[in-house]
Enzyme design. Structure first.
Site, PDB file in Angstrom:
ATOM      1  N   TRP A  19     -51.260  66.363  78.365  1.00 26.57           N
ATOM      2  CA  TRP A  19     -50.188  66.377  77.353  1.00 26.57           C
ATOM      3  C   TRP A  19     -50.116  65.041  76.629  1.00 26.57           C
ATOM      4  O   TRP A  19     -49.488  64.924  75.586  1.00 26.57           O
ATOM      5  CB  TRP A  19     -48.841  66.757  77.986  1.00 26.57           C
ATOM      6  CG  TRP A  19     -48.261  65.744  78.931  1.00 26.57           C
ATOM      7  CD1 TRP A  19     -48.690  65.461  80.187  1.00 26.57           C
ATOM      8  CD2 TRP A  19     -47.114  64.900  78.715  1.00 26.57           C
ATOM      9  NE1 TRP A  19     -47.897  64.494  80.768  1.00 26.57           N
ATOM     10  CE2 TRP A  19     -46.920  64.130  79.888  1.00 26.57           C
ATOM     11  CE3 TRP A  19     -46.224  64.724  77.652  1.00 26.57           C
ATOM     12  CZ2 TRP A  19     -45.890  63.191  80.033  1.00 26.57           C
ATOM     13  CZ3 TRP A  19     -45.197  63.795  77.795  1.00 26.57           C
ATOM     14  CH2 TRP A  19     -45.036  63.040  78.965  1.00 26.57           C
ATOM     15  N   ASP A  20     -50.800  64.038  77.168  1.00 27.28           N
ATOM     16  CA  ASP A  20     -50.855  62.722  76.526  1.00 27.28           C
ATOM     17  C   ASP A  20     -51.331  62.826  75.076  1.00 27.28           C
ATOM     18  O   ASP A  20     -50.878  62.077  74.201  1.00 27.28           O
ATOM     19  CB  ASP A  20     -51.846  61.801  77.252  1.00 27.28           C
ATOM     20  CG  ASP A  20     -51.626  61.727  78.756  1.00 27.28           C
ATOM     21  OD1 ASP A  20     -50.947  62.615  79.298  1.00 27.28           O
ATOM     22  OD2 ASP A  20     -52.147  60.803  79.378  1.00 27.28           O
ATOM     23  N   GLU A  73     -43.082  61.856  87.856  1.00 27.98           N
ATOM     24  CA  GLU A  73     -43.750  62.579  88.944  1.00 27.98           C
ATOM     25  C   GLU A  73     -43.304  62.104  90.331  1.00 27.98           C
ATOM     26  O   GLU A  73     -43.803  62.588  91.339  1.00 27.98           O
ATOM     27  CB  GLU A  73     -45.267  62.444  88.799  1.00 27.98           C
ATOM     28  CG  GLU A  73     -45.777  63.209  87.586  1.00 27.98           C
ATOM     29  CD  GLU A  73     -47.202  62.851  87.182  1.00 27.98           C
ATOM     30  OE1 GLU A  73     -47.780  63.603  86.397  1.00 27.98           O
ATOM     31  OE2 GLU A  73     -47.724  61.804  87.629  1.00 27.98           O
ATOM     32  N   LYS A 127     -41.089  56.989  87.842  1.00 26.13           N
ATOM     33  CA  LYS A 127     -42.450  56.541  87.543  1.00 26.13           C
ATOM     34  C   LYS A 127     -42.602  56.205  86.062  1.00 26.13           C
ATOM     35  O   LYS A 127     -43.292  55.263  85.687  1.00 26.13           O
ATOM     36  CB  LYS A 127     -43.431  57.655  87.935  1.00 26.13           C
ATOM     37  CG  LYS A 127     -44.892  57.276  87.791  1.00 26.13           C
ATOM     38  CD  LYS A 127     -45.789  58.471  88.120  1.00 26.13           C
ATOM     39  CE  LYS A 127     -47.259  58.105  87.986  1.00 26.13           C
ATOM     40  NZ  LYS A 127     -48.124  59.285  88.034  1.00 26.13           N
ATOM     41  N   GLN A 128     -41.984  57.015  85.216  1.00 23.21           N
ATOM     42  CA  GLN A 128     -42.085  56.791  83.767  1.00 23.21           C
ATOM     43  C   GLN A 128     -40.884  57.417  83.082  1.00 23.21           C
ATOM     44  O   GLN A 128     -40.171  58.208  83.674  1.00 23.21           O
ATOM     45  CB  GLN A 128     -43.363  57.403  83.220  1.00 23.21           C
ATOM     46  CG  GLN A 128     -43.349  58.916  83.177  1.00 23.21           C
ATOM     47  CD  GLN A 128     -44.660  59.497  82.684  1.00 23.21           C
ATOM     48  OE1 GLN A 128     -45.620  59.577  83.416  1.00 23.21           O
ATOM     49  NE2 GLN A 128     -44.694  59.903  81.437  1.00 23.21           N
TER      50      GLN A 128
END
Length: 767
Positions: free
Chosen positions: A358-359, A489, A601-602
């Site tokens: 998906w990046d 995640e 994580k992000q």
């Protein structure tokens, strides 16, 4: 401590001094590519120390059978491995009977690598004292041609410093390679043929299972003091998958012997007869000649930089960081072939597999839209349209019906091939990123034609998925989405991840809007699509019920949307109160402990605020940023860029600058201690966004470009170019003013801090 051996330089990545501990990291950092193939910066000569050998060909992969402890229904049968391709760069060197091996030399001095990003050329040089007492100076130049993208070039020069010597060059081509990350120790390549002709050799191999054929070729020229020698090769080794030549040269003290090696790949994706194609590729390259190939390379890269460069004045590390990111993005994907995509490691390593995540939609499309022409971004969208049938098939395997589409987490051909349950089947927000990219493309380019031609079918498949994936909760009297993993995640199998729920609602609303628009303005396409997908008003009304009544977890106490239902049940210890020895937690903690922690994580909820910034007020952004960022460990490469943009939007320039340095130098400084596995290519597009959208404040609203320029105090100025609807706007920001200039035919209005400014072609406007 982050690594810091890369010398700061505006245009080059430079390493000085030989250190065996750094070899694998440098192999990643000095990688080269040309969109069609690429390779790690492995030494050409034999090296007995620790190394990670890697060459890669775009689009070629192997379905490595899934390896799990407990098979669950719906698991993909394989994981698509980015294949370690046959090695064509190898040139073993023997001098006076001793093999040159940097791990065994008595001493190595003046060792230097330079990746010249301006020219797309990799240089390496060193002096060595060998065990037999010989002292030599070596200079190597290597590049992968942008113009002839099947061809790479090496010039390997050896000067004998202290006596006469007999040098034996042993160039080879070897298809007997293996992947370090193979699940079952399988060989991925099956040898087909080995041929040689004068100074040329061809090794043809085919991948097992996927049956891609590749001919790996070489052609060699030997020179002494710059003039070509008439030395015929001896075949020193020939097996089913390898051939090596041997050229013996006698040189006097102070003389230089060199080998110029052409090599590369011709593949069955592009040619029926790969050996004949290889012969033609060699012929073409020989006709152009080494010196001209080198000049052509510089010209081709100059053209790329002309459009995609970002300049930063007064901060060399920041400048080096952004150019490294832009350089690697262009080495990985140039938009010439719609069958290809942007893999997270590009041509720099094997980890992650697959060629698209998906990046691409969330991070890469903006870079390619603004620095190339819109056809490149359209190709990336077409890639997903071409794989729609597979996305419907992927959803079908999980029990979804009626044309619902679930795009894969990882893929090569549209088929899901990622096999970690909590990501493969729960990280479904990827579906939303694909719909968002269609919206983003139209918003930026103004080209609506993609939607009636292709995009609407993709949107309908995605809307059907969200409608079926939502569950009606009688307890809440609303629709919920259960058992998901958001972008963060470090939380798996959670309920009502805000970002996922918000995307689902938006996707359905946006799809309905596009159906109405196509019905009103493109009636032919509308009829064709409706009869193909068999959609009626009743089904659409069911979708709408889900979108209109979607549940979003919210905390009255904190006045923020919750990342997921159970977030406040966690022990909310902020990152700055976490012992530094515990970081990075993904290398220090058990997975169980990570999942119970509040650590992010992000960007997750904040990713939603990034995509849909105009749905929320600045006060809401600030509140959510202040709530979530202190829990964020940024252990995903995709995290710092979003935070940099949002910190800049909030006027927190110091924080924005820190995040920018982290995203731009993530690999150069090896923040996550894993650069030896390869580079983080897709997050590099996020670095570009952190300058253009973060510091430059660029947005597209109502068909016009808007800017809110800001500048870190560390910089004297910065500039970038945007290809907006086939006109090129240059933006140059200084501490006290911003300049706009336009390469185009007609004046365009831009808005600076909300005020309209007309930029005329070929004239400077200062704000």
């Amino acid at each position: 401590m982050n690594q810091d051996y890369i010398k700061p330089d505006n245009w080059s990545i430079i390493e000085e001094g030989f250190d065996a501990e750094r070899v694998k990291s440098s192999e990643s950092l000095f990688s080269i590519g040309n969109g069609a193939m690429g390779q790690r910066a492995n030494f050409e000569e034999y090296y007995s120390g620790k190394t990670f050998q890697g060459s890669y060909i775009a689009g070629i992969y192997y379905p490595d059978k899934t390896k799990v402890g407990w098979w669950k229904n719906g698991y993909p049968e394989y994981f698509a491995k980015v294949l370690n391709a046959p090695n064509w760069i190898g040139i073993n060197i023997e001098i006076n009977g001793e093999n040159l091996d940097l791990a065994k030399c008595v001493s190595v001095s003046n060792f230097k690598r330079e990746l010249n990003m301006k020219e797309g050329i990799y240089y390496r040089s060193f002096n060595a004292k060998m065990q037999n007492g010989l002292e030599i100076a070596v200079k190597v130049t290597r590049f992968l041609s942008l113009d002839l993208d099947e061809v790479g070039v090496i010039n390997y020069e050896i000067t004998i410093l202290n006596s006469d010597a007999k040098i034996v060059f042993k160039p080879y081509v070897d298809a007997g390679v293996h992947n370090e990350d193979a699940n079952w120790e399988e060989k991925f390549w099956e040898p087909i043929s080995v041929e040689n002709l004068s100074h040329e050799a061809f090794v043809t191999a085919r991948t097992f299972k996927t049956h891609f054929t590749a001919t790996t070729f070489m052609q060699n020229t030997i020179l002494v003091n710059g003039s070509a020698q008439n030395i015929n090769p001896v075949i020193s080794e020939k097996t089913a998958d390898k051939i090596a030549f041997s050229y013996e040269v006698s040189v006097g003290k102070g003389q230089t012997a060199s080998i110029q090696k052409l090599g590369g790949y011709t593949i069955s994706m592009n040619h029926e007869n790969t050996v004949e194609a290889a012969k033609k590729a060699i012929e073409k390259a020989k006709h152009i000649g080494y010196n001209q190939l080198l000049e052509d390379q510089k010209t081709a890269w100059a053209k790329i930089w002309e459009m995609s460069d970002i300049t930063i004045d007064g901060d060399v590390k920041a400048q080096q960081g952004i150019r490294f990111n832009i350089f690697q993005l262009n080495q990985t994907y140039l938009g010439k072939d719609s069958r290809l995509n942007i893999g997270p490691k590009g041509f720099t390593g094997e980890k992650y597999g697959g060629s698209t995540y998906w990046d691409t939609e969330a991070y890469c499309i903006p870079f390619y839209m603004a620095t190339k022409d819109q056809q490149v971004a359209r190709n990336l969208l077409a890639y997903r349209y071409n794989q729609l049938d597979k996305a419907i098939e992927n959803a079908g395997k999980l029990g979804f019906t009626n044309g619902a589409a679930l795009y894969p987490m990882v893929t090569m051909n549209g088929e899901e091939c990622h096999n970690e349950w909590e990501i493969t089947f729960e990280e479904i927000h990827r579906n939303g990123a694909i719909a968002f990219a269609i919206f983003n493309y139209h918003r930026f380019t103004g080209d609506y034609s993609y939607i009636p031609e292709k995009g609407l079918e993709v949107l309908i498949g995605i809307a059907r998925f969200w409608h079926q994936r939502a569950t009606y909760s009688t307890y809440r009297n609303q629709y919920v989405i259960l058992g998901v993993t958001g972008p963060n995640e470090y939380e798996n199998n959670v309920n009502n991840n805000f970002y996922t729920n918000y995307l689902a609602k938006w996707c359905i609303d946006y799809t309905i809007e596009q159906i109405n628009k196509v019905q009103n303005e493109y009636s032919g396409d509308y009829s064709r699509i409706m009869s193909k997908v068999n959609l009626d008003d009743v089904e659409i009304s069911h979708w709408k019920a889900v979108a209109d009544n979607m549940y979003f977890p919210y905390s009255e106490e904190h006045d923020v949307y919750l990342q997921q239902d159970g977030f406040l049940d966690k022990e909310l210890v902020k990152v700055h109160d976490l012992d530094k020895s515990q970081r990075p937690i993904n290398q220090k903690w058990s997975w169980d402990r990570i999942l119970r922690s509040p650590y992010i994580k992000q960007a997750d909820t904040l990713q939603g605020f990034y995509f849909f910034e105009d749905h929320f007020s600045k006060e809401q952004l600030e509140k959510h940023f202040d709530f979530y960022e202190p829990f964020t460990v940024h252990e995903s490469s995709l995290s710092p860029c979003v935070h940099s943009i949002q910190a800049a939007t909030l006027g927190r320039m110091e924080q924005a600058y820190t995040f920018y340095l982290r995203t731009s130098r993530l690999d150069l400084d090896d923040y996550n201690k894993e650069v030896e596995e390869g580079l983080h290519i897709t997050s590099m597009a996020g670095t570009w966004m952190s300058i253009v959208e973060g510091f430059g404040g660029m947005r597209v609203k109502n068909n016009a470009l808007h800017f809110e320029p800001r500048i870190p105090k560390e910089w004297d100025g910065y500039s970038f170019k945007i290809n907006f609807r086939n006109q090129i706007l240059k933006v140059a920001v200084q501490q006290n003013e911003t300049n706009f200039s336009l390469e185009g035919e007609t004046a365009i209005p831009v808005f600076v801090n909300g005020k309209e400014v007309l930029v005329e072609p070929n004239s400077l406007v200062t704000v």
